[in-house]
Design a protein around this motif. Structure first.
Motif, PDB file in Angstrom:
ATOM      1  N   ASN A 676       0.878  -1.090   0.044  1.00  0.00           N
ATOM      2  CA  ASN A 676      -0.071  -0.012   0.185  1.00  0.00           C
ATOM      3  C   ASN A 676       0.828   1.383   0.009  1.00  0.00           C
ATOM      4  O   ASN A 676       0.419   2.391   0.028  1.00  0.00           O
ATOM      5  N   ILE A 677       2.181   1.277  -0.388  1.00  0.00           N
ATOM      6  CA  ILE A 677       2.992   2.166  -0.059  1.00  0.00           C
ATOM      7  C   ILE A 677       3.834   2.659  -1.172  1.00  0.00           C
ATOM      8  O   ILE A 677       4.547   1.346  -1.803  1.00  0.00           O
ATOM      9  N   PHE A 726      12.282  11.733  13.387  1.00  0.00           N
ATOM     10  CA  PHE A 726      12.346  10.575  12.205  1.00  0.00           C
ATOM     11  C   PHE A 726      11.246  10.368  11.311  1.00  0.00           C
ATOM     12  O   PHE A 726      11.602  10.671  10.004  1.00  0.00           O
ATOM     13  N   HIS A 727      10.006  10.875  11.723  1.00  0.00           N
ATOM     14  CA  HIS A 727       8.880  10.647  10.743  1.00  0.00           C
ATOM     15  C   HIS A 727       9.121  12.236   9.777  1.00  0.00           C
ATOM     16  O   HIS A 727       8.844  12.161   8.700  1.00  0.00           O
ATOM     17  N   GLN A 728       9.087  13.323  10.472  1.00  0.00           N
ATOM     18  CA  GLN A 728       9.585  14.414   9.605  1.00  0.00           C
ATOM     19  C   GLN A 728      10.807  14.213   8.551  1.00  0.00           C
ATOM     20  O   GLN A 728      10.775  14.989   7.414  1.00  0.00           O
ATOM     21  N   ILE A 729      11.885  13.938   9.145  1.00  0.00           N
ATOM     22  CA  ILE A 729      12.845  13.824   8.261  1.00  0.00           C
ATOM     23  C   ILE A 729      12.739  12.653   6.956  1.00  0.00           C
ATOM     24  O   ILE A 729      13.060  13.026   5.964  1.00  0.00           O
ATOM     25  N   VAL A 734      11.386  11.510   1.274  1.00  0.00           N
ATOM     26  CA  VAL A 734      10.571  11.166   0.298  1.00  0.00           C
ATOM     27  C   VAL A 734      10.200  11.934  -0.876  1.00  0.00           C
ATOM     28  O   VAL A 734      10.402  11.863  -1.806  1.00  0.00           O
ATOM     29  N   LYS A 735      10.402  13.440  -0.380  1.00  0.00           N
ATOM     30  CA  LYS A 735      10.078  14.366  -1.371  1.00  0.00           C
ATOM     31  C   LYS A 735      11.258  14.681  -2.059  1.00  0.00           C
ATOM     32  O   LYS A 735      11.056  15.137  -3.336  1.00  0.00           O
ATOM     33  N   GLU A 736      12.615  14.364  -1.671  1.00  0.00           N
ATOM     34  CA  GLU A 736      13.534  14.564  -2.473  1.00  0.00           C
ATOM     35  C   GLU A 736      14.016  13.338  -3.455  1.00  0.00           C
ATOM     36  O   GLU A 736      14.312  13.697  -4.278  1.00  0.00           O
ATOM     37  N   PHE A 744      20.194   8.359   3.741  1.00  0.00           N
ATOM     38  CA  PHE A 744      19.842   9.605   3.628  1.00  0.00           C
ATOM     39  C   PHE A 744      19.119  10.184   4.991  1.00  0.00           C
ATOM     40  O   PHE A 744      19.398  11.109   5.575  1.00  0.00           O
ATOM     41  N   VAL A 745      18.171   9.263   5.459  1.00  0.00           N
ATOM     42  CA  VAL A 745      17.490   9.760   6.664  1.00  0.00           C
ATOM     43  C   VAL A 745      18.429   9.516   8.033  1.00  0.00           C
ATOM     44  O   VAL A 745      18.091  10.647   8.741  1.00  0.00           O
TER      45      VAL A 745
END
Length: 763
Positions: A676-677, A726-729, A734-736, A744-745
């Protein structure tokens, strides 16, 4: 025990308490501290009281402090009292027929000898023993001097003395004193300090403490526990050579107060005890205790001025804290709950005759030096009834409730007659002040970083999950830590019959959380809503994560309804008793009546169990398996390979290890989450990379906390900040680049962590 005002000095009273007769002797107003070891007069007075009351099993001298002599010490004097009665009334050793045969002139001498011996027997038994031996030696010397016509008379008297000596030598007090007799000098009472060591009980409390450290035990550890600077207690851990249990010796501040401070507390308690608490006072215990604390301070100040006793600011705060604890509080139970290393507190019936037993984080099972009184036990039960709003009586002999005092939290289980034929019994499970987190569990080796990362991934994946295990395996604590992996923006509904999950802590962390309290499966009648009705009601309260404190009874069917409804929306999780995945299936389907096909709504079963050492003396809490429930089976998931382990405990390495199914990407549950992702569907490497990323973050937190000595990095507040970062980063990455890849994270999260550490250093 309280003697009435104006009660006569040295008067005594026997009270029946918890199956034993207790002799109370009034020393209020005496100008000395009563002590059997110190005073021949006190010993004689006590023996006289025991002659009148031969069924007594405990002696208490009542003063500003109560001096309690236990069963063994009381037995020493009871035996002396019984010997005295036997010699005087049955043997009639002072009668003429016993003392002389045909030499009447010796009656007065012998009468005076034995009369003095009997008097000394009550005052100083050890001295009486040596006095008797002296009389026997003199009689033997006299026997050798007399002629044949008087020999029979002297022999009869010698036989009487030998009989008395023989009876005396069998007494417990003499047997116990023998090792100390070699250097004994007549009249020296030092020997009695080795035989009589009373427990000193403040007069404002009833709970007994054995204050002296056992002489035959080795000190293993000592530390302090506290609830602020005015409330500090000392803990000593001891070990006897042939005893499997350690001894937990507690010395709270109330047992080391001066006589003046004891007097003030006794007077103040007499005033406050008149207050009859109302049920509503226990709905906000923190506010009520603060009100009583302020009242106590005012009352103690007034009393100190009246009695002309000086009180410093710290004394006033300390005495007020103690007074609250022993009036509207729970006495020494509260002190025990201050110890962060204690996990369980057991009070077995009959409580006044049984030491409290404890489960210690480091020293496992311990006996203690604490013996609560029946008055305290009954008082606590009444307060817990008011706190819970549930009955506790012969018709309802079981009560499950909780205790919250500031940050102290505990689950309370109480049973009484007829279930417990010996009376009230308590089992108290202490909860951590701050909730457990996955990093804390990693630090304590209950699970490893990979397991923590996997569970975090499954929670984010909105799976249905059961945490299973035996009693005291850490199920509820682990479930509480998993709740903190839920993103705070999602609503959480918690359903419990006993309030154990860290709802208040999560609420302070700005979680959108609602708690529902339902009826216990053990309660027959109450106004509370049943657990199954509570679960069904939760489904009408909107889209929410659903957390069930424990699946115990008929609510299982309703839970599986919720799981089937919520499987693709938000996480549904709970705890259940079971030692393996199949054990959970057996309980849910065969014991609780859930259809086997409905059980398939379970996605993940996490099993916690204690792991014991080979000697059986030690145990550790461990997650022993993380298993998924597959959906292809029809009747028996065990026979049809419906359970697949993702991680399994390796007992030799003391660690969870990933299975081939996890390593090779054969987990249907994880693939279902990934499907689903965007970017994860069909890309196992990316999915597994995310699990490893979460594991790496948990591991880094633990390592940094240990390196810096800042364990607050592992607590719930910082754990929530870390998860949020963690979720915000991840969202930014993901946008990048399209995927939240670890390469990256993690560096960005590490920058965030270093910045937070710099902020903490500046504070």
């Amino acid at each position: 025990m309280k003697f009435a005002e104006g009660a006569k000095l040295y008067s005594h009273e026997v009270q029946r308490e918890a199956g034993e007769d207790v002799l109370y002797i009034n020393y209020l107003g005496a100008l000395f501290v009563p002590s059997l070891a110190d005073s021949s007069e006190i010993m004689e007075r006590t023996v006289d009281s025991l002659i009148e009351n031969p069924n007594v099993s405990r002696i208490v001298f009542v003063q500003q402090k109560n001096y309690n002599y236990d069963f063994q010490e009381t037995s020493f004097l009871l035996e002396i009292a019984q010997l005295y009665v036997y010699l005087v009334k049955q043997e009639k050793i002072l009668s003429q027929e016993k003392l002389i045969t045909n030499v009447e002139g010796l009656f007065s001498k012998r009468y005076n000898q034995l009369f003095s011996y009997l008097l000394l027997l009550k005052q100083d038994p050890i001295s009486a023993y040596f006095e008797l031996k002296k009389i026997i030696i003199e009689s033997k010397i006299d026997l050798d001097k007399v002629g044949p016509d008087r020999r029979a008379d002297f022999m009869n008297y010698a036989h009487l003395l030998e009989k008395i000596l023989n009876l005396f030598e069998k007494t417990q007090i003499l047997q116990k004193a023998r090792p100390f007799l070699e250097n004994y000098s007549r009249g020296n009472r030092e020997i009695y300090y080795k035989l009589f060591k009373p427990d000193v009980i403040p007069n404002f409390t009833f709970t007994r403490l054995v204050s002296d450290l056992p002489a035959d035990a080795e000190i293993i550890d000592q530390y302090k526990i506290s609830n602020g600077e005015y409330d500090v207690s000392n803990v000593t851990i001891l070990k006897r050579k042939n005893d499997a249990k350690f001894i937990y010796h507690l010395m709270p501040p109330e047992n080391s107060l001066s006589e003046d401070h004891n007097l003030l507390l006794n007077l103040a308690r007499s005033v406050l005890i008149e207050h009859q608490p109302q049920a509503e006072e226990f709905t906000d215990t923190e506010r009520t205790r603060q009100v009583f604390f302020n009242i106590s301070k005012d009352l103690l100040q007034d009393l100190s001025q009246t009695k002309k006793i000086g009180l410093s600011y710290s004394d006033l705060n300390k005495l007020s804290t103690i007074l609250v604890r022993h009036t509207i509080g729970f006495g020494l139970i509260e002190v025990l709950l201050q110890d962060k290393q204690l996990q369980d507190i057991s009070l077995n019936a009959p409580i006044p005759l049984t030491n409290i037993f404890l489960k210690h984080q480091t020293f496992d099972e311990c006996s203690s030096n604490i013996l609560p009184s029946q008055e305290d036990v009954d008082s606590w039960a009444a307060k817990f009834r008011m706190i819970s709003g549930r009955p506790l009586d012969e018709a309802n002999p079981i009560l499950d409730t909780q205790l919250e005092i500031g940050k102290l939290r505990a689950r309370i289980a109480i049973i009484q007659t007829p279930l417990s034929p010996d009376g009230l019994a308590y089992s108290i499970r202490r909860h951590r002040e701050d909730p457990w987190t996955l990093p804390l569990f990693v630090q304590n080796k209950m699970l490893n970083p990979l397991a923590a990362g996997l569970l975090s991934f499954l929670i984010d994946g909105s799976r249905t999950l059961l945490v299973a295990g035996t009693r005291s395996s850490g199920k509820t604590s682990l479930l509480g830590s998993l709740m903190q992996e839920i993103i705070p923006k999602f609503r959480v509904i918690v359903i419990e019959d006993s309030l154990e999950l860290p709802v208040e802590s999560l609420r302070k962390l700005k979680y959108d959380i609602l708690r529902m309290k339902v009826r216990s499966a053990l309660v027959k009648t109450t106004t509370e809503v049943s657990a199954d009705d509570g679960i069904r009601a939760s489904l009408r309260l909107g889209d929410s994560c659903l957390i069930i404190g424990e699946v115990r009874s008929v609510e299982a069917k309703a839970l599986y309804e919720a799981m089937r409804v919520g499987a693709l929306a938000n996480v549904v999780a709970g705890t259940i008793h079971g030692a393996s995945p199949y054990g959970v299936f057996d309980r849910v389907v065969n014991d609780l009546g859930v259809p086997a096909t409905s059980f398939k709504a379970t996605d993940i079963i996490v099993v916690c169990n204690p792991v014991k050492s080979a000697d059986g003396l030690h145990s550790w809490k461990r997650v022993v398996s993380i298993s998924e429930v597959r959906k292809h089976w029809e009747k028996d998931p065990m026979l049809e390979q419906g359970f697949v382990d993702l991680m399994k405990y390796n007992v030799e390495k003391d660690e969870l290890e990933p299975t081939d199914d996890l390593m090779n990407g054969d987990s249907e549950i994880i693939k279902n989450i990934a499907s689903n992702i965007k970017g994860w569907a069909g890309n196992w490497d990316a999915v597994y990379d995310n699990i490893l990323l979460r594991a790496k973050i948990k591991k880094e937190l633990v390592e940094v906390a240990e390196k810096t000595g800042d364990n607050n990095l592992l607590e719930s507040e910082f754990n929530e900040q870390s998860n949020n970062a963690f979720h915000q980063i991840s969202d930014e990455i993901v946008k990048e680049v399209g995927l939240p890849l670890s390469e990256f994270v993690f560096p960005e999260w590490k920058k965030w962590l270093n910045e937070e550490l710099r902020k903490r250093e500046k504070l």
